[in-house]
Write an enzyme that holds these catalytic residues in place. Structure first.
Site, PDB file in Angstrom:
ATOM      1  CD  GLU A  98      42.353  45.459  46.998  1.00  0.00           C
ATOM      2  OE1 GLU A  98      42.992  46.767  46.982  1.00  0.00           O
ATOM      3  OE2 GLU A  98      42.587  44.840  46.089  1.00  0.00           O
ATOM      4  CG  ASP A 155      38.477  38.099  39.403  1.00  0.00           C
ATOM      5  OD1 ASP A 155      37.976  37.346  41.213  1.00  0.00           O
ATOM      6  OD2 ASP A 155      38.830  38.676  38.560  1.00  0.00           O
TER       7      ASP A 155
END
Ligand SMILES: *[C@@H]1O[C@H](CO)[C@@H](O)[C@H](O)[C@H]1NC(C)=O
Ligand SMILES: *[C@@H]1O[C@H](CO)[C@@H](O)[C@H](O)[C@H]1NC(C)=O
Ligand SMILES: *[C@@H]1O[C@H](CO)[C@@H](O)[C@H](O)[C@H]1NC(C)=O
Length: 348
Positions: free
Chosen positions: A289, A206
């Protein structure tokens, strides 16, 4: 791969091959001595080399062989000689010292799942990746099994791909679902088992990617980073850089993270990754992350290689396509034997 050769496809193949061969001749002229300049390589070695290069270009050993047999050595050499090499010195395909054969591979790991926007996002992303040399696209579906529709889609792109799946309903996490972690870890596993060097990039489906981004990350030595646009209310997530040096992170949500960065904001050298056998992403929403980058320890934010002109350019955007509701069911009786039946399988 079955190749039915009509006159037009033959012409097309010949033209593309002429082009490829000139590129090869041009870019490997140092390692592949030409007959007129004295030939140190044995004929058979040259044949082997040629087959390897051809295979890398067409990405399919059988097709490479068919093409080689069809064209014949004499013709290919002839073609290569005839087309002016100067033409290629102005070619814009390769950037500075890049050539098709010494470019480090970029392994692009993309988790995906079935939703109304899926094919639209994948189409947009794939048509960017079609312009990037020497990549492997690891597309990993969050699903019980790989879907034929995605297989067909990948096949059509012409991109070198690895199609995997990982079922997130086989829960490894509690509470809110950190989408894509299982898929990314699956991609990591594949890379550990199949790649020796190159660069790993977690590229979600995306986002919007500038082609320059791939040039920036390709020579990552350990971990490189750059800004990502449209992330949180700050509008951008980035390392903060002062006088060319890393001094901190700018992100709308720090949340106690050591590495408050976006998934699209970093790349890792695979040789380096392999010196960290336990590096993986945690199943913790918001900390994907951070957990991964922390698992690369010993690795400190000060060691980050800053890209995108000292992080002054935005080369990737977290587009955030509007979420669409599922479409209404189709009246299969009313529309039996119409195109709508087929169309409906592409929309969720
Ligand atoms: C891709 O398409 C070719 C030709 O249509 C077919 O032979 C091949 O099996 C396909 N591969 C996959 C992975 O679907
Ligand atoms: C050229 O290659 C070297 C490594 O061989 C790399 O460090 C350098 O960044 C490359 N140049 C460009 C413009 O990519
Ligand atoms: C980054 O900043 C430093 C210090 O100002 C400078 O020396 C260096 O050339 C810059 N690098 C790029 C790629 O702009």
């Amino acid at each position: 791969m079955r190749v039915h050769l009509t006159a037009t496809t033959k012409m097309w193949l010949l033209t593309s091959l002429a082009f490829f061969y000139v590129i090869i001749q041009y870019h490997v002229s140092n390692t592949w001595p030409l007959p007129t300049t004295g030939n140190d390589l044995q004929e058979s070695e040259m044949d082997t080399q040629r087959r390897i290069w051809l295979k890398r270009i067409v990405g399919d050993s059988k097709l490479a062989e068919e093409i080689q047999n069809m064209i014949g050595e004499k013709v290919t050499q002839d073609l290569a000689y005839r087309i002016n090499r100067q033409l290629l010195s102005h070619s814009c395909i390769f950037h500075e010292n890049e050539s098709l054969f010494n470019l480090p591979v970029i392994y692009i790991v993309t988790p995906t799942y079935r939703r109304p926007e899926q094919l639209a996002e994948l189409t947009r992303m794939s048509q960017t990746l079609m312009h990037v040399q020497n990549i492997y696209w690891l597309l990993i579906e969050d699903a019980k099994e790989k879907s034929q529709m995605i297989s067909n889609f990948l096949n059509r792109t012409g991109i070198r791909f690895i199609h995997l799946h990982s079922d997130s309903t086989q829960g490894k996490y509690k509470g809110a679902k950190p989408r894509g972690v299982g898929s990314r870890n699956k991609g990591l596993k594949w890379i550990r088992e199949n790649a020796n060097d190159g660069v790993l990039y977690f590229a979600d489906d995306d986002n919007t990617y500038d082609l320059q981004l791939f040039k920036e990350m390709r020579y990552t030595k350990k971990v490189s980073m750059w800004p990502v646009g449209l992330v949180t209310q700050t509008g951008v997530s980035s390392p903060i850089v002062k006088n060319g040096k890393f001094v901190g992170f700018y992100d709308g949500w720090i949340g106690g993270r050591k590495f408050p960065v976006d998934m699209a904001g970093f790349a890792i050298n695979i040789k380096f990754l392999k010196t960290r056998p336990n590096a993986a992403m945690a199943y913790k929403l918001g900390y994907e992350e951070d957990s991964f980058l922390k698992s690369l320890a010993p690795f400190e934010p000060q060691n980050i290689e800053l890209k995108a002109d000292n992080c002054t350019k935005i080369l990737v955007w977290h587009t955030q396509t509007k979420k669409n509701p599922s479409s209404l069911p189709l009246d299969k009786k009313k529309y039996a034997d119409t195109n709508l039946i087929e169309l409906k399988q592409y929309v969720v």
